[in-house]
Motif scaffolding. Structure first.
Motif, PDB file in Angstrom:
ATOM      1  N   PHE A 121       0.849  -1.178   0.000  1.00 36.70           N
ATOM      2  CA  PHE A 121       0.000   0.000   0.000  1.00 36.70           C
ATOM      3  C   PHE A 121       0.896   1.243   0.000  1.00 36.70           C
ATOM      4  N   ASP A 122       0.417   2.303   0.607  1.00 35.71           N
ATOM      5  CA  ASP A 122       1.105   3.585   0.537  1.00 35.71           C
ATOM      6  C   ASP A 122       2.497   3.535   1.162  1.00 35.71           C
ATOM      7  N   ARG A 123       3.397   4.296   0.550  1.00 38.90           N
ATOM      8  CA  ARG A 123       4.693   4.561   1.161  1.00 38.90           C
ATOM      9  C   ARG A 123       4.630   5.874   1.934  1.00 38.90           C
ATOM     10  N   LEU A 124       5.427   5.953   2.972  1.00 34.49           N
ATOM     11  CA  LEU A 124       5.599   7.210   3.684  1.00 34.49           C
ATOM     12  C   LEU A 124       6.875   7.834   3.139  1.00 34.49           C
ATOM     13  N   GLU A 125       6.733   8.888   2.363  1.00 30.98           N
ATOM     14  CA  GLU A 125       7.898   9.385   1.636  1.00 30.98           C
ATOM     15  C   GLU A 125       8.104  10.891   1.703  1.00 30.98           C
ATOM     16  N   THR A 126       7.109  11.653   2.118  1.00 28.78           N
ATOM     17  CA  THR A 126       7.337  13.087   2.230  1.00 28.78           C
ATOM     18  C   THR A 126       8.186  13.357   3.471  1.00 28.78           C
ATOM     19  N   PRO A 127       8.949  14.445   3.478  1.00 27.47           N
ATOM     20  CA  PRO A 127       9.744  14.771   4.679  1.00 27.47           C
ATOM     21  C   PRO A 127       8.896  14.835   5.938  1.00 27.47           C
ATOM     22  N   PRO A 151      24.489   1.633  -2.509  1.00 32.44           N
ATOM     23  CA  PRO A 151      24.287   3.082  -2.356  1.00 32.44           C
ATOM     24  C   PRO A 151      23.150   3.631  -3.199  1.00 32.44           C
ATOM     25  N   GLU A 152      22.753   2.872  -4.223  1.00 34.82           N
ATOM     26  CA  GLU A 152      21.669   3.350  -5.087  1.00 34.82           C
ATOM     27  C   GLU A 152      20.287   3.091  -4.486  1.00 34.82           C
ATOM     28  N   LEU A 153      20.226   2.328  -3.396  1.00 33.20           N
ATOM     29  CA  LEU A 153      18.939   1.914  -2.823  1.00 33.20           C
ATOM     30  C   LEU A 153      18.691   2.644  -1.505  1.00 33.20           C
ATOM     31  N   MET A 154      17.551   3.294  -1.412  1.00 25.81           N
ATOM     32  CA  MET A 154      17.127   3.932  -0.162  1.00 25.81           C
ATOM     33  C   MET A 154      15.723   3.430   0.165  1.00 25.81           C
ATOM     34  N   LEU A 155      15.621   2.625   1.215  1.00 25.57           N
ATOM     35  CA  LEU A 155      14.339   2.058   1.596  1.00 25.57           C
ATOM     36  C   LEU A 155      13.482   3.109   2.291  1.00 25.57           C
ATOM     37  N   LEU A 156      12.185   3.051   2.032  1.00 26.65           N
ATOM     38  CA  LEU A 156      11.227   3.951   2.660  1.00 26.65           C
ATOM     39  C   LEU A 156      10.182   3.144   3.430  1.00 26.65           C
ATOM     40  N   PRO A 157       9.661   3.689   4.519  1.00 22.10           N
ATOM     41  CA  PRO A 157       8.564   2.998   5.210  1.00 22.10           C
ATOM     42  C   PRO A 157       7.372   2.798   4.267  1.00 22.10           C
ATOM     43  N   GLN A 158       6.718   1.643   4.419  1.00 20.41           N
ATOM     44  CA  GLN A 158       5.586   1.331   3.547  1.00 20.41           C
ATOM     45  C   GLN A 158       4.616   0.421   4.270  1.00 20.41           C
ATOM     46  N   LYS A 159       3.336   0.592   3.972  1.00 23.44           N
ATOM     47  CA  LYS A 159       2.298  -0.288   4.478  1.00 23.44           C
ATOM     48  C   LYS A 159       2.284  -1.566   3.640  1.00 23.44           C
ATOM     49  N   VAL A 160       2.431  -2.713   4.307  1.00 23.37           N
ATOM     50  CA  VAL A 160       2.478  -4.006   3.621  1.00 23.37           C
ATOM     51  C   VAL A 160       1.658  -5.002   4.432  1.00 23.37           C
ATOM     52  N   SER A 161       1.014  -5.934   3.741  1.00 30.15           N
ATOM     53  CA  SER A 161       0.203  -6.942   4.412  1.00 30.15           C
ATOM     54  C   SER A 161       0.430  -8.318   3.818  1.00 30.15           C
ATOM     55  N   THR A 162       0.543  -9.317   4.694  1.00 30.05           N
ATOM     56  CA  THR A 162       0.340 -10.712   4.305  1.00 30.05           C
ATOM     57  C   THR A 162      -0.714 -11.313   5.248  1.00 30.05           C
ATOM     58  N   LEU A 164      -2.249  -9.093   7.872  1.00 29.95           N
ATOM     59  CA  LEU A 164      -2.468  -7.889   8.667  1.00 29.95           C
ATOM     60  C   LEU A 164      -1.541  -6.811   8.132  1.00 29.95           C
ATOM     61  N   THR A 165      -1.985  -5.579   8.148  1.00 30.32           N
ATOM     62  CA  THR A 165      -1.204  -4.490   7.570  1.00 30.32           C
ATOM     63  C   THR A 165      -0.399  -3.773   8.653  1.00 30.32           C
ATOM     64  N   ASP A 166       0.916  -3.714   8.432  1.00 31.04           N
ATOM     65  CA  ASP A 166       1.820  -2.972   9.291  1.00 31.04           C
ATOM     66  C   ASP A 166       2.625  -2.006   8.432  1.00 31.04           C
ATOM     67  N   ILE A 167       3.196  -1.006   9.068  1.00 27.96           N
ATOM     68  CA  ILE A 167       4.179  -0.156   8.407  1.00 27.96           C
ATOM     69  C   ILE A 167       5.547  -0.796   8.583  1.00 27.96           C
ATOM     70  N   MET A 168       6.184  -1.164   7.464  1.00 28.94           N
ATOM     71  CA  MET A 168       7.569  -1.629   7.496  1.00 28.94           C
ATOM     72  C   MET A 168       8.468  -0.397   7.631  1.00 28.94           C
ATOM     73  N   MET A 169       9.278  -0.347   8.692  1.00 28.59           N
ATOM     74  CA  MET A 169      10.083   0.843   8.966  1.00 28.59           C
ATOM     75  C   MET A 169      11.559   0.482   9.015  1.00 28.59           C
ATOM     76  N   PRO A 170      12.320   0.818   7.949  1.00 26.99           N
ATOM     77  CA  PRO A 170      13.748   0.489   7.947  1.00 26.99           C
ATOM     78  C   PRO A 170      14.537   1.383   8.891  1.00 26.99           C
ATOM     79  N   VAL A 171      15.520   0.786   9.560  1.00 26.86           N
ATOM     80  CA  VAL A 171      16.471   1.565  10.342  1.00 26.86           C
ATOM     81  C   VAL A 171      17.882   1.182   9.914  1.00 26.86           C
TER      82      VAL A 171
END
Length: 294
Positions: A121-127, A151-162, A164-171
């Motif tokens: 679903f939606d990504r969280l991408e705005t500042p 270095p070319e890859l920057m992960l963003l938080p995103q709503k994903v479900s298998t 139940l829907t959670d926000i995947m939050m990379p650190v």
């Protein structure tokens, strides 16, 4: 009514994630199942019905409400059914859930279950979105989505479900994962606003080569959870879509370390009818066997 407390996603007692398992002898009202789950006080309690055709129906309740699917409670339920002789090692069983019809394989050392159809679903991408999420979790948003060696890859938080829907939050790394200290009232409101169960924080930049994760769902009265099958299914699918997970390879997600309940969750992306699907699994052990007097 027979009832169990299971330590799922662990081979040893006092590890993994606890789930209540109840096997009603007669149909129970939703209100009664909710009361029992609140009394158990585990993150989820599964109510199990073995149907005449050999399939199994599972319903899952947190202390606060019903959810469509729960991975660790499913693993715990099928381990309890195996102990009772109602399912057999090597067997494949149909599991009817509110999230859909799933397949569960009872293996010698682990129980593997299908997740529901993966969805992004939606990504969280705005500042503003990024700053808000990471601030709520007690972190700065700067540099959190970087992947070592890519270095070319920057992960963003995103709503994903298998299921139940959670926000995947990379650190950025394990140190940042360790530092997370959520503002739980703010996270509860954030989860409600984004229509998710909670936030699944993770890092792939690890010393041991495994994925490490922490899960937070205060909207459902779960401040932190030691092992979450559905969330890690969603995470592995998220990483597959970003080219960080290969088809058919089994990956291990380590969770629960901060809670002193280390869990090892196995997850795999496969193709079924040319579409990617996710399997999640692990072992379970029985902590408590008993009866509920109704």
């Amino acid at each position: 009514m027979k009832a169990y407390v299971m330590d799922a996603f662990s081979e040893k007692l006092f590890g993994g994630n606890q789930a209540g398992v109840a096997l009603p002898e007669r149909p129970l009202s939703d209100a009664m199942m909710q009361q029992i789950a609140a009394e158990f006080k585990h993150s989820e309690t599964a109510f199990v019905t073995v149907n005449d055709d050999g399939s199994v129906t599972l319903r899952y309740f947190t202390p606060a409400g019903e959810v469509d699917l729960c991975g660790h409670a499913t693993i715990g339920s099928f381990h309890a059914l195996q102990e009772m002789g109602l399912v057999a090692e090597g067997g494949t069983y149909i599991d009817e859930t509110l999230s859909g019809t799933l397949e569960v394989v009872v293996g010698k050392d682990a129980i593997l279950m299908d997740m529901a159809k993966p969805q992004t679903f939606d990504r969280l991408e705005t500042p503003e979105e990024l700053e808000e999420l990471y601030r709520i979790m007690g972190l700065s948003a700067d540099g959190q989505g970087a992947v070592t060696g890519k270095p070319e890859l920057m992960l963003l938080p995103q709503k994903v479900s298998t299921g139940l829907t959670d926000i995947m939050m990379p650190v950025a790394d394990e140190a940042e994962l360790e530092k997370i200290a959520p503002d739980f009232p703010a996270l509860t409101e954030h989860s409600r606003r984004y229509n998710v169960v909670g936030v699944h924080a993770f890092t792939v930049n690890t010393a041991d080569g495994m994925i490490h994760a922490r899960n937070f769902a205060p909207l459902y009265d779960i401040d932190e959870e030691a092992a979450t099958g559905t969330s890690n299914g969603a995470l592995v699918y998220y990483l597959y879509r970003h080219g960080l997970v290969e088809l058919d390879k089994v990956y291990t997600v380590v969770q629960g370390e901060k809670m002193g309940r280390p869990s090892m969750i196995s997850a795999q992306v496969i193709l079924k009818d040319s579409q990617p699907f996710v399997k999640v699994g692990g072992p379970a052990v029985t902590l408590v066997r008993g009866e509920i007097e109704l």
